[in-house]
Design a protein around this motif. Structure first.
Motif, PDB file in Angstrom:
ATOM      1  N   VAL A 111       0.877  -1.170   0.000  1.00 31.19           N
ATOM      2  CA  VAL A 111       0.000   0.000   0.000  1.00 31.19           C
ATOM      3  C   VAL A 111       0.906   1.210   0.000  1.00 31.19           C
ATOM      4  O   VAL A 111       1.799   1.334   0.841  1.00 31.19           O
ATOM      5  N   GLY A 112       0.709   2.099  -0.973  1.00 26.16           N
ATOM      6  CA  GLY A 112       1.542   3.295  -1.068  1.00 26.16           C
ATOM      7  C   GLY A 112       0.844   4.394  -1.822  1.00 26.16           C
ATOM      8  O   GLY A 112      -0.276   4.226  -2.310  1.00 26.16           O
ATOM      9  N   LYS A 113       1.519   5.519  -1.921  1.00 25.02           N
ATOM     10  CA  LYS A 113       0.994   6.680  -2.636  1.00 25.02           C
ATOM     11  C   LYS A 113       1.646   6.759  -4.008  1.00 25.02           C
ATOM     12  O   LYS A 113       2.859   6.588  -4.137  1.00 25.02           O
ATOM     13  N   VAL A 114       0.834   6.989  -5.032  1.00 27.32           N
ATOM     14  CA  VAL A 114       1.348   7.136  -6.395  1.00 27.32           C
ATOM     15  C   VAL A 114       2.006   8.514  -6.511  1.00 27.32           C
ATOM     16  O   VAL A 114       1.338   9.537  -6.419  1.00 27.32           O
ATOM     17  N   ILE A 115       3.320   8.511  -6.681  1.00 27.31           N
ATOM     18  CA  ILE A 115       4.082   9.756  -6.784  1.00 27.31           C
ATOM     19  C   ILE A 115       4.172  10.221  -8.233  1.00 27.31           C
ATOM     20  O   ILE A 115       4.046  11.391  -8.532  1.00 27.31           O
ATOM     21  N   GLN A 116       4.401   9.259  -9.142  1.00 23.66           N
ATOM     22  CA  GLN A 116       4.583   9.610 -10.550  1.00 23.66           C
ATOM     23  C   GLN A 116       4.109   8.467 -11.432  1.00 23.66           C
ATOM     24  O   GLN A 116       4.283   7.294 -11.085  1.00 23.66           O
ATOM     25  N   LEU A 117       3.507   8.832 -12.559  1.00 24.61           N
ATOM     26  CA  LEU A 117       3.105   7.851 -13.573  1.00 24.61           C
ATOM     27  C   LEU A 117       3.813   8.211 -14.872  1.00 24.61           C
ATOM     28  O   LEU A 117       3.823   9.370 -15.274  1.00 24.61           O
ATOM     29  N   ARG A 118       4.428   7.211 -15.533  1.00 22.04           N
ATOM     30  CA  ARG A 118       4.997   7.421 -16.854  1.00 22.04           C
ATOM     31  C   ARG A 118       4.806   6.153 -17.667  1.00 22.04           C
ATOM     32  O   ARG A 118       5.500   5.166 -17.452  1.00 22.04           O
ATOM     33  N   GLY A 119       3.828   6.218 -18.552  1.00 24.14           N
ATOM     34  CA  GLY A 119       3.533   5.069 -19.396  1.00 24.14           C
ATOM     35  C   GLY A 119       3.142   3.855 -18.576  1.00 24.14           C
ATOM     36  O   GLY A 119       2.195   3.897 -17.808  1.00 24.14           O
ATOM     37  N   GLU A 120       3.916   2.779 -18.730  1.00 21.66           N
ATOM     38  CA  GLU A 120       3.618   1.515 -18.039  1.00 21.66           C
ATOM     39  C   GLU A 120       4.319   1.404 -16.695  1.00 21.66           C
ATOM     40  O   GLU A 120       4.432   0.318 -16.148  1.00 21.66           O
ATOM     41  N   GLU A 121       4.843   2.524 -16.182  1.00 22.28           N
ATOM     42  CA  GLU A 121       5.542   2.495 -14.900  1.00 22.28           C
ATOM     43  C   GLU A 121       4.978   3.538 -13.954  1.00 22.28           C
ATOM     44  O   GLU A 121       4.493   4.580 -14.382  1.00 22.28           O
ATOM     45  N   ALA A 122       5.057   3.221 -12.671  1.00 20.02           N
ATOM     46  CA  ALA A 122       4.659   4.161 -11.629  1.00 20.02           C
ATOM     47  C   ALA A 122       5.713   4.144 -10.535  1.00 20.02           C
ATOM     48  O   ALA A 122       6.339   3.122 -10.276  1.00 20.02           O
ATOM     49  N   THR A 123       5.890   5.299  -9.906  1.00 18.19           N
ATOM     50  CA  THR A 123       6.724   5.381  -8.710  1.00 18.19           C
ATOM     51  C   THR A 123       5.778   5.533  -7.530  1.00 18.19           C
ATOM     52  O   THR A 123       4.910   6.412  -7.519  1.00 18.19           O
ATOM     53  N   LEU A 124       5.947   4.642  -6.559  1.00 21.41           N
ATOM     54  CA  LEU A 124       5.118   4.654  -5.359  1.00 21.41           C
ATOM     55  C   LEU A 124       5.960   5.032  -4.162  1.00 21.41           C
ATOM     56  O   LEU A 124       7.145   4.694  -4.108  1.00 21.41           O
ATOM     57  N   ASP A 125       5.336   5.689  -3.189  1.00 19.55           N
ATOM     58  CA  ASP A 125       5.977   5.908  -1.894  1.00 19.55           C
ATOM     59  C   ASP A 125       5.311   4.966  -0.908  1.00 19.55           C
ATOM     60  O   ASP A 125       4.142   5.132  -0.574  1.00 19.55           O
ATOM     61  N   ALA A 126       6.047   3.963  -0.469  1.00 18.91           N
ATOM     62  CA  ALA A 126       5.577   3.008   0.546  1.00 18.91           C
ATOM     63  C   ALA A 126       6.652   2.948   1.610  1.00 18.91           C
ATOM     64  O   ALA A 126       7.422   1.999   1.678  1.00 18.91           O
ATOM     65  N   ASP A 127       6.761   4.033   2.387  1.00 16.87           N
ATOM     66  CA  ASP A 127       7.823   4.165   3.383  1.00 16.87           C
ATOM     67  C   ASP A 127       9.179   4.035   2.689  1.00 16.87           C
ATOM     68  O   ASP A 127      10.098   3.408   3.195  1.00 16.87           O
ATOM     69  N   GLY A 128       9.268   4.595   1.495  1.00 16.39           N
ATOM     70  CA  GLY A 128      10.431   4.520   0.612  1.00 16.39           C
ATOM     71  C   GLY A 128       9.926   4.385  -0.812  1.00 16.39           C
ATOM     72  O   GLY A 128       8.764   4.058  -1.042  1.00 16.39           O
ATOM     73  N   SER A 129      10.771   4.626  -1.775  1.00 17.47           N
ATOM     74  CA  SER A 129      10.370   4.633  -3.182  1.00 17.47           C
ATOM     75  C   SER A 129      10.375   3.222  -3.783  1.00 17.47           C
ATOM     76  O   SER A 129      11.309   2.445  -3.555  1.00 17.47           O
TER      77      SER A 129
END
Length: 106
Positions: free
Chosen positions: A25-43
């Motif tokens: 469970v994390g927060k969506v920080i960035q979306l780019r195409g087929e990839e996402a960066t999540l923050d789940a107590d770290g990237s």
């Protein structure tokens, strides 16, 4: 049928679960195409599938396989909206790892 657990993890636990499925469970920080960066107590870098419909800034629950580079190949995702208590989600992960016999099949 063998019982298997899908442990809840944050970024700091990924190295212990390479090649295994996990729940994050994390927060969506960035979306780019087929990839996402999540923050789940770290990237965490997540490789999305076609069914993923995520929004930057929203919470997400993903289930996926941990790759050797500690990214996650997403199998399923659920947009949780904006009202996510990330401290609670991280606390659940910590308790599950402290009380492993209650939460994991090993």
């Amino acid at each position: 049928m063998e019982a298997t657990a899908t442990p809840r993890v944050t970024a700091s636990y990924l190295s212990s679960y390479i090649g295994r499925n996990v729940i994050v469970v994390g927060k969506v920080i960035q979306l780019r195409g087929e990839e996402a960066t999540l923050d789940a107590d770290g990237s965490i870098n997540a490789h999305l599938n076609r069914d993923a419909h995520l929004s930057a800034g929203n919470g997400v629950q993903i289930i996926g396989k941990v790759n050797p580079d500690l990214s996650i190949k997403v199998l399923t995702s659920l947009d949780l909206g904006t009202g996510v208590d990330y401290n609670l989600a991280n606390t659940v992960v910590e308790i599950a790892h402290q009380q492993r016999p209650m939460f994991f099949y090993e």
